[in-house]
Motif scaffolding. Structure first.
Motif, short mmCIF file in Angstrom:
data_model
loop_
_atom_site.label_atom_id
_atom_site.label_comp_id
_atom_site.label_asym_id
_atom_site.label_seq_id
_atom_site.Cartn_x
_atom_site.Cartn_y
_atom_site.Cartn_z
N ALA A 125 30.34 30.59 51.94
CA ALA A 125 31.71 30.37 52.44
C ALA A 125 32.70 31.26 51.70
O ALA A 125 32.40 31.81 50.64
CB ALA A 125 32.10 28.91 52.27
N SER A 126 33.89 31.41 52.27
CA SER A 126 34.96 32.16 51.62
C SER A 126 35.76 31.24 50.70
O SER A 126 35.99 30.07 51.02
CB SER A 126 35.91 32.76 52.66
N TYR A 127 36.17 31.78 49.57
CA TYR A 127 37.01 31.04 48.64
C TYR A 127 38.28 31.84 48.30
O TYR A 127 38.79 31.77 47.19
CB TYR A 127 36.23 30.68 47.37
N ASN A 128 38.76 32.60 49.30
CA ASN A 128 39.99 33.33 49.07
C ASN A 128 41.19 32.38 49.13
O ASN A 128 41.04 31.17 49.34
CB ASN A 128 40.12 34.51 50.04
N ALA A 188 47.78 47.48 32.69
CA ALA A 188 46.37 47.84 32.46
C ALA A 188 45.44 46.90 33.19
O ALA A 188 44.41 47.33 33.75
CB ALA A 188 46.07 47.83 30.95
N PHE A 189 45.78 45.61 33.23
CA PHE A 189 44.94 44.64 33.94
C PHE A 189 44.85 44.98 35.42
O PHE A 189 43.76 44.98 36.01
CB PHE A 189 45.52 43.23 33.77
N ALA A 190 45.99 45.29 36.04
CA ALA A 190 45.99 45.62 37.47
C ALA A 190 45.16 46.86 37.74
O ALA A 190 44.39 46.91 38.71
CB ALA A 190 47.42 45.81 37.95
N ARG A 191 45.31 47.87 36.89
CA ARG A 191 44.56 49.11 37.10
C ARG A 191 43.06 48.86 36.99
O ARG A 191 42.26 49.37 37.79
CB ARG A 191 45.00 50.18 36.08
N GLU A 192 42.67 48.06 36.00
CA GLU A 192 41.25 47.80 35.81
C GLU A 192 40.66 46.96 36.93
O GLU A 192 39.55 47.23 37.41
CB GLU A 192 41.02 47.11 34.46
N THR A 193 41.39 45.94 37.36
CA THR A 193 40.85 45.07 38.41
C THR A 193 40.78 45.79 39.76
O THR A 193 39.81 45.62 40.50
CB THR A 193 41.70 43.79 38.55
N LEU A 194 41.80 46.59 40.07
CA LEU A 194 41.75 47.34 41.33
C LEU A 194 40.64 48.38 41.32
O LEU A 194 40.15 48.79 42.37
CB LEU A 194 43.10 48.00 41.61
N ALA A 195 40.22 48.78 40.11
CA ALA A 195 39.08 49.69 39.98
C ALA A 195 37.76 48.94 40.01
O ALA A 195 36.69 49.55 39.94
CB ALA A 195 39.20 50.49 38.68
N GLY A 196 37.82 47.60 40.12
CA GLY A 196 36.60 46.80 40.25
C GLY A 196 36.07 46.20 38.97
O GLY A 196 34.99 45.60 38.96
N LYS A 197 36.83 46.30 37.86
CA LYS A 197 36.37 45.73 36.59
C LYS A 197 36.91 44.31 36.44
O LYS A 197 38.11 44.10 36.49
CB LYS A 197 36.84 46.59 35.42
N ASP A 237 27.94 31.00 36.30
CA ASP A 237 28.84 31.22 37.42
C ASP A 237 29.07 32.69 37.76
O ASP A 237 29.93 33.01 38.59
CB ASP A 237 30.21 30.57 37.12
N HIS A 238 28.34 33.61 37.12
CA HIS A 238 28.59 35.04 37.32
C HIS A 238 28.65 35.44 38.79
O HIS A 238 29.58 36.15 39.21
CB HIS A 238 27.51 35.87 36.61
N ALA A 239 27.70 34.99 39.57
CA ALA A 239 27.65 35.41 40.98
C ALA A 239 28.88 34.90 41.75
O ALA A 239 29.47 35.63 42.55
CB ALA A 239 26.37 34.91 41.64
N VAL A 244 34.32 35.75 44.33
CA VAL A 244 35.74 35.43 44.53
C VAL A 244 36.62 36.58 44.04
O VAL A 244 37.62 36.92 44.69
CB VAL A 244 36.11 34.11 43.81
N PHE A 245 36.23 37.19 42.92
CA PHE A 245 36.99 38.34 42.40
C PHE A 245 37.11 39.43 43.47
O PHE A 245 38.20 39.96 43.70
CB PHE A 245 36.28 38.88 41.16
N ASN A 246 36.02 39.73 44.13
CA ASN A 246 36.05 40.76 45.18
C ASN A 246 36.89 40.34 46.37
O ASN A 246 37.57 41.17 46.99
CB ASN A 246 34.62 41.10 45.62
N GLU A 247 36.88 39.04 46.70
CA GLU A 247 37.71 38.56 47.80
C GLU A 247 39.20 38.72 47.49
O GLU A 247 40.00 39.01 48.39
CB GLU A 247 37.40 37.08 48.09
#
Length: 328
Positions: A125-128, A188-197, A237-239, A244-247
């Protein structure tokens, strides 16, 4: 002679000595058990400590099926209702320290959001933000909550803002604490997360403290074996965290509240830690400038905290929420 002296003691003295010896044995046994639990089963002590905090806050843990989720939540206190929503990769326990200040005056409902903590999840299911706001409506209807002050922190803030825009009949007031879902100056947080970290995934103590240093202004004092419990939970909970992070990387998600500001028709509070390294405080300007139809707008900033005002400044945060709730 020694035996004669002992037998000559008054009965109350002999009884007292026996009791003191018994208590000494109990203390030693408890010390061994607690020490062993801390070393070999720290999760038991961790859960016991959480139960102690919930009891101190006069909260009872409950569960209820609503929609596609079995919700785990705390409830307690008397007065106007406040619903508290936690952030990403977190749980209802994050509110316990602050809840102590609120339950004497308010009825609190504090859920584990679907998929997190002890609430159920479905990896298919989606959790966005949108899906969670829809699930929240099922929970609210199941509990028959009526109107309430809705408080959301971080990701919970985005869910709270989205829910308030879609269901103003339930939200008498809205409080957003260092909330996700608004425009802010790129950091820095925004740049890293938008880069997928994803900085909230870790597998050891070092990774935990790197994450903690990002969200706290000052490192919290946590026993090492309790850190190990938190690391084990994160690994398990890694998976789900990655899913959710990607969503949440979609623009519709990280601008979920921004895109709905003109639909918020209730009094709104924005509360931010001045030095938040996750959601920059410039988000507070976006909130304030975009609220075209809110009848009242309140903003507060706190010094000496990072991204977690409810943990680093629980008394101050509770006072601000109380003043906001009682003024509307």
């Amino acid at each position: 002679m020694p035996n004669t002296n002992v037998s000559a003691r008054p009965l109350w003295q002999r009884m007292l000595i026996r009791r003191l010896k018994f208590l000494a044995i109990v203390v030693v046994v408890l010390g061994v058990l607690l020490g062993g639990s801390y070393l070999f089963a720290p999760q038991w002590l961790f859960r016991a400590d959480i139960a102690r905090e919930a009891m101190a806050a006069h909260l009872e843990k409950k569960s209820v099926p609503a929609g596609d989720t079995r919700w785990s939540y705390y409830e307690g206190g008397e007065g106007p209702t406040i619903v508290l929503l936690h952030g990403f990769a977190d749980s209802k326990e994050v509110w316990l320290e602050m809840a102590k200040q609120l339950t004497p005056h308010f009825h609190l409902v504090i859920p584990d959001l679907p998929g997190w903590g002890e609430s159920s999840r479905d990896m298919a299911a989606s959790y966005n933000i949108d899906a969670q706001a829809a699930r929240l409506q099922s929970f609210v209807q199941t509990l028959g909550l009526g109107r309430f002050l809705l408080v959301g922190h971080s990701m919970g803030g985005a869910i709270a803002g989205t829910y308030a825009a879609e269901h103003p009949e339930h939200v008498g007031e809205l409080a957003l604490l260092d909330a996700f879902g608004l425009k802010f100056k790129e950091n820095a947080f925004a740049r890293e997360t938008l880069a997928g970290k994803d900085p909230f995934v870790f597998s050891d103590r070092a990774g935990f403290w790197r994450s903690a240093d990002l969200v706290f202004d000052t490192r919290p004092s946590i026993p090492g074996r309790f850190v190990d419990v938190l690391v084990a939970r994160n690994v398990k909970d890694h998976a789900f965290i990655a899913k959710v992070f990607n969503e949440l990387l979609e623009p519709s998600q990280y601008l979920a509240v921004q895109n709905r500001l003109d639909k918020l028709t209730m009094p709104v509070l924005g509360l931010w830690c001045k030095d938040d390294k996750i959601i920059d405080i410039s988000a507070l300007d976006s909130l304030r400038n975009g609220l075209a139809h809110a009848p009242a707008i309140s903003t507060s900033t706190l010094n000496g905290c990072g991204h977690m005002p409810e943990l680093e400044k629980p008394e101050e945060t509770a006072r601000i929420l109380t003043a906001f709730a009682l003024s509307h």
